[in-house]
Structures are given as structure tokens and as C-alpha cells.
Enzyme design. Sequence first.
Site, PDB file in Angstrom:
ATOM      1  N   LYS A 138       0.829  -1.222   0.000  1.00 38.53           N
ATOM      2  CA  LYS A 138       0.000   0.000   0.000  1.00 38.53           C
ATOM      3  C   LYS A 138       0.854   1.258   0.000  1.00 38.53           C
ATOM      4  O   LYS A 138       0.476   2.271  -0.569  1.00 38.53           O
ATOM      5  CB  LYS A 138      -0.921   0.024   1.242  1.00 38.53           C
ATOM      6  CG  LYS A 138      -1.970  -1.062   1.242  1.00 38.53           C
ATOM      7  CD  LYS A 138      -2.828  -0.997   2.479  1.00 38.53           C
ATOM      8  CE  LYS A 138      -2.104  -1.360   3.761  1.00 38.53           C
ATOM      9  NZ  LYS A 138      -1.652  -2.752   3.830  1.00 38.53           N
ATOM     10  N   GLY A 198       3.544  -0.755   8.655  1.00 38.57           N
ATOM     11  CA  GLY A 198       4.885  -0.372   8.223  1.00 38.57           C
ATOM     12  C   GLY A 198       4.879  -0.181   6.729  1.00 38.57           C
ATOM     13  O   GLY A 198       4.406  -1.037   5.993  1.00 38.57           O
TER      14      GLY A 198
HETATM   15  P1  IMP Z   1      -1.681  -6.201  16.240  1.00 33.57           P
HETATM   16  O1  IMP Z   1      -2.305  -5.333  15.205  1.00 33.57           O
HETATM   17  O2  IMP Z   1      -0.298  -5.777  16.626  1.00 33.57           O
HETATM   18  O3  IMP Z   1      -2.569  -6.375  17.446  1.00 33.57           O
HETATM   19  O4  IMP Z   1      -1.509  -7.664  15.622  1.00 33.57           O
HETATM   20  C1  IMP Z   1      -2.624  -8.480  15.281  1.00 33.57           C
HETATM   21  C2  IMP Z   1      -2.388  -9.256  13.998  1.00 33.57           C
HETATM   22  O5  IMP Z   1      -2.335  -8.337  12.904  1.00 33.57           O
HETATM   23  C3  IMP Z   1      -1.061 -10.013  13.955  1.00 33.57           C
HETATM   24  O6  IMP Z   1      -1.250 -11.193  13.197  1.00 33.57           O
HETATM   25  C4  IMP Z   1      -0.134  -9.079  13.196  1.00 33.57           C
HETATM   26  O7  IMP Z   1       0.922  -9.757  12.561  1.00 33.57           O
HETATM   27  C5  IMP Z   1      -1.108  -8.499  12.188  1.00 33.57           C
HETATM   28  N1  IMP Z   1      -0.738  -7.170  11.705  1.00 33.57           N
HETATM   29  C6  IMP Z   1      -0.861  -5.990  12.348  1.00 33.57           C
HETATM   30  N2  IMP Z   1      -0.430  -4.973  11.580  1.00 33.57           N
HETATM   31  C7  IMP Z   1      -0.028  -5.513  10.416  1.00 33.57           C
HETATM   32  C8  IMP Z   1       0.480  -4.956   9.206  1.00 33.57           C
HETATM   33  O8  IMP Z   1       0.635  -3.750   9.030  1.00 33.57           O
HETATM   34  N3  IMP Z   1       0.761  -5.862   8.224  1.00 33.57           N
HETATM   35  C9  IMP Z   1       0.556  -7.186   8.369  1.00 33.57           C
HETATM   36  N4  IMP Z   1       0.070  -7.738   9.475  1.00 33.57           N
HETATM   37  C10 IMP Z   1      -0.223  -6.918  10.490  1.00 33.57           C
END
Ligand code: IMP
Length: 428
Positions: free
Chosen positions: A10, A34
Site C-alpha cells: 500500500k 509499516g
Molecule cells: P496487532 O495489530 O499488533 O494487534 O496484531 C494483530 C495481527 O495483525 C497479527 O497477526 C499481526 O501480525 C497483524 N498485523 C498488524 N499490523 C499488520 C500490518 O501492518 N501488516 C501485516 N500484518 C499486520
Amino acid sequence: MGAQWGDEGKGKVTDLLAEQADVVVRFQGGNNAGHTIVRGDEVYKFHLVPSGILYPGKLCLIGNGVVVDPRVIIGELDELRRRGVDTNGLRISANAHLIMPYHLLLDHEGETKLGKLQIGTTRRGIGPAYADKAARLGIRVQDLLDEKILKQKIATALEPKRQSLRPYAKDPSLDLHTMTEDYLRYGHRLEPHIADTQRIVWDALDSDGLVVFEGAQGTLLDIDHGTYPFVTSSNPIAGAACVGAGVGPRDIDDVWGIAKAYVTRVGAGPFPTELDGETGERLREAGHEFGTTTGRARRTGWMDLVALRYAARLNGLTGLVITKLDVLTGIDPLYAAVRYLGPEGSRFDEFPYHQSILHKARGDYVELSGWHEDISGARRIEDLPQAARDYLDFIAEHTGVPIVMVSVGPERDQMIWTEAARRLQKVA
Ligand code: IMP
């Protein structure tokens, strides 16, 4: 919008669209996201700041729906300034919620307690911050500007967490006085950027400006519609742009979903087209599939058209952007899942809502011809080998969404703009 499990590329697409835009807004998520943006020899990695910041003076908003870790955003601002980037266009919603030191500890603690069942969060405190927001215990950006309110709110938010935070009782970051002082300092730094961001969006829309709403994460990580509980704690779907930026559904003209030419996922949870063998490893290496935020190796798999159709419907996609098509070069044949096969011969044409089914589902594949030509120099669809064009057509046909852009490499110019995408450039 991310149309898969996040990391679809994105950043590059919003960067290109941002050039045309009057305003770029992030509306959900936090520094769990990120983005990597390549500008010649320069590589920029952002977690919170919208990609548009690289255009001098561009209005880049962090909407009310985002959760903001002030230390992270200050770090990004410092780094950008060090590299000579003008950051004056950044505005942060006064209503956005803050990630506090206890959210980080609770995220860590929660995952540790789950043991084998852990979600694999980014441990950035995202879930606990959104939980506090829903519990009406959140601290908002505007609170940074009032010492008395800030201290009182932190004390109130800490109270119900005493038990869970007991293992960290001696952690200096949890001291009420220190935390208040630190956050007041952050507030002082961020004050010039704090604004009523929804009004900025309204003004741009009312004067026929172009506003780009930049999604974070991906559709299948949506807390309501994704693979719960293996999801993030916000709604990375198009509808959330309205809530998280403060506009109405009728303000949005186009919804573009970004999807990789294959699929990746970080963290735990179902992944019906996952490849664990040699091809999976090859995709990981060729596509540099290691997280921008946590550096974790991403799981890789074949194109999943069941999930992509679901994402198209949920987001109301009007266009699809396919990224990293070049990574598939040399893999022949290719496979794309058009339905799922469940236990005991069951078949699913639609994305199944039941998690037990989804956990066991495997792709039912159509074999497609691969290509061997280097496509990184393609700038028009016609420049692509027939097999690559057929692959794209297959995706468009199975999702019912036209492909508007195709990325064939990390550089800015390694992008195919179709007529539909160029129209947007002309509008701008
Ligand atoms: P959290 O958003 O840190 O609570 O993580 C929850 C889930 O979302 C986990 O499986 C993370 O790896 C995934 N996740 C969160 N942000 C991203 C992102 O920007 N890209 C890919 N996976 C994400």
C-alpha cells in the site's frame, strides 16, 4: 485498502496517489503498520506518518480512528527532519487515542499468557489501546495539552489494570508522575501538529479537492470481518475510512484494493493457500517477505481468489491494484485458488464464516501458465507477456473488479498505470 492480510504494498501505491492528492489521511491502526517507500537511493520506512509526507507541504493527516504512540511519531518526525524532509504538513487529530506505556506491557503480557494460542501481534500495544478506547478509558491526543486532565485520566485508566500489571509494578515507565511528565513533553512537541483533522478533510472535499484515504493492515485482519481472533483491533476496510476520518459514505468515489500477485500473512491464524515447501520459500526470498515493523518472516501462499472476492465485496472495490507481479516471474506453472475444499469433501465458493472450517480449508486450484521474461521494465499492460496478462485477467474476472494498476518492481516508476488510473491523475 489492503485486500489481503496486510503488507500488500500500500505504501508505494499511496505514495504515487498522494502526489496527485490535496490531502492524505490515515484512519485506523497505529504503528503496527509499516510502509517502505523507495525514492532513488533513499529508502524510507514509516509506521505512523502518512506516505504523502515526502511531498513538501502536503497535508498529511492522522485521523481520529488511529491509535498514536507519541514516542514513535516524534521519532519519525525527527528522522524525517534529519533527512531534510519538510514535516509541516502533518496534522494529528485531537480526538485520536494514545498508546500508553501500559498498553505495550499489556500486549506483551496478553500474548505471553496465551502461549501456543497467541495471535502473533506486533506487540505495539494496539489491542489494549483500542480496548481502552471502547471502555472509555482512553487518553486522547488533546489530553496531552492539559496536565491536570492528563494525570487524572492516566490514574483512572491504570486503576482497573493493577492486577494485570502487577508483574511490572516496579517498571519506571508505569510511575504516574513520570508518565505524566513524559506525555506532557510529547504534547509540547506535537502541539503544532494537533488539529481538527475532519474539518481539514471537509474543506478539501467541499472545494472539490482530491482526498486519499490510506488504509493500514488488510481486510482479512479486520476485527469484525477478518479471521477473528487472529486479527488486528481495528477495521481495515473501506467503511472505516468514514468513521476514522469523519466523513460520510457518499464522500467516497472510488475504493481501490491493493493485493499482491500472491498472498502473505504475518502472525498466526488460518491461511488456506499457504505454501510451506520450496515454492513458499522462493516467494519469501524473491519478494523480500520480511516484516517492516517486526522483521518477522512472512508466511507465503498462492493467490486466493475466494478471499479476494470477499475483500472486493466487503470494501465495495471499484479497482484492484496488483503488486509484486515481478516476483512470480520464473514460477511456472502458477496456481490460484478459486474455491476452498473443507473436510469430508465439502466445497466453499464463498469465504466461510465459521472459524473451524476456515482453519481446515485448503485451496482448490486452477493451474495457470507462468512466464519467464523479465517484466520489471513493463510500463503498459501490452508490455507484459501473454501469460502475465492472462493471470491478471483471471484475477479481474474472478473478483469482478477491474485492475487499475500493476506494480512490477520496488521503484516508483515500476508501475503500470491503466487508463482508469490515469483518469484519476487527470481529475487531479
Ligand atoms: P496487532 O495489530 O499488533 O494487534 O496484531 C494483530 C495481527 O495483525 C497479527 O497477526 C499481526 O501480525 C497483524 N498485523 C498488524 N499490523 C499488520 C500490518 O501492518 N501488516 C501485516 N500484518 C499486520
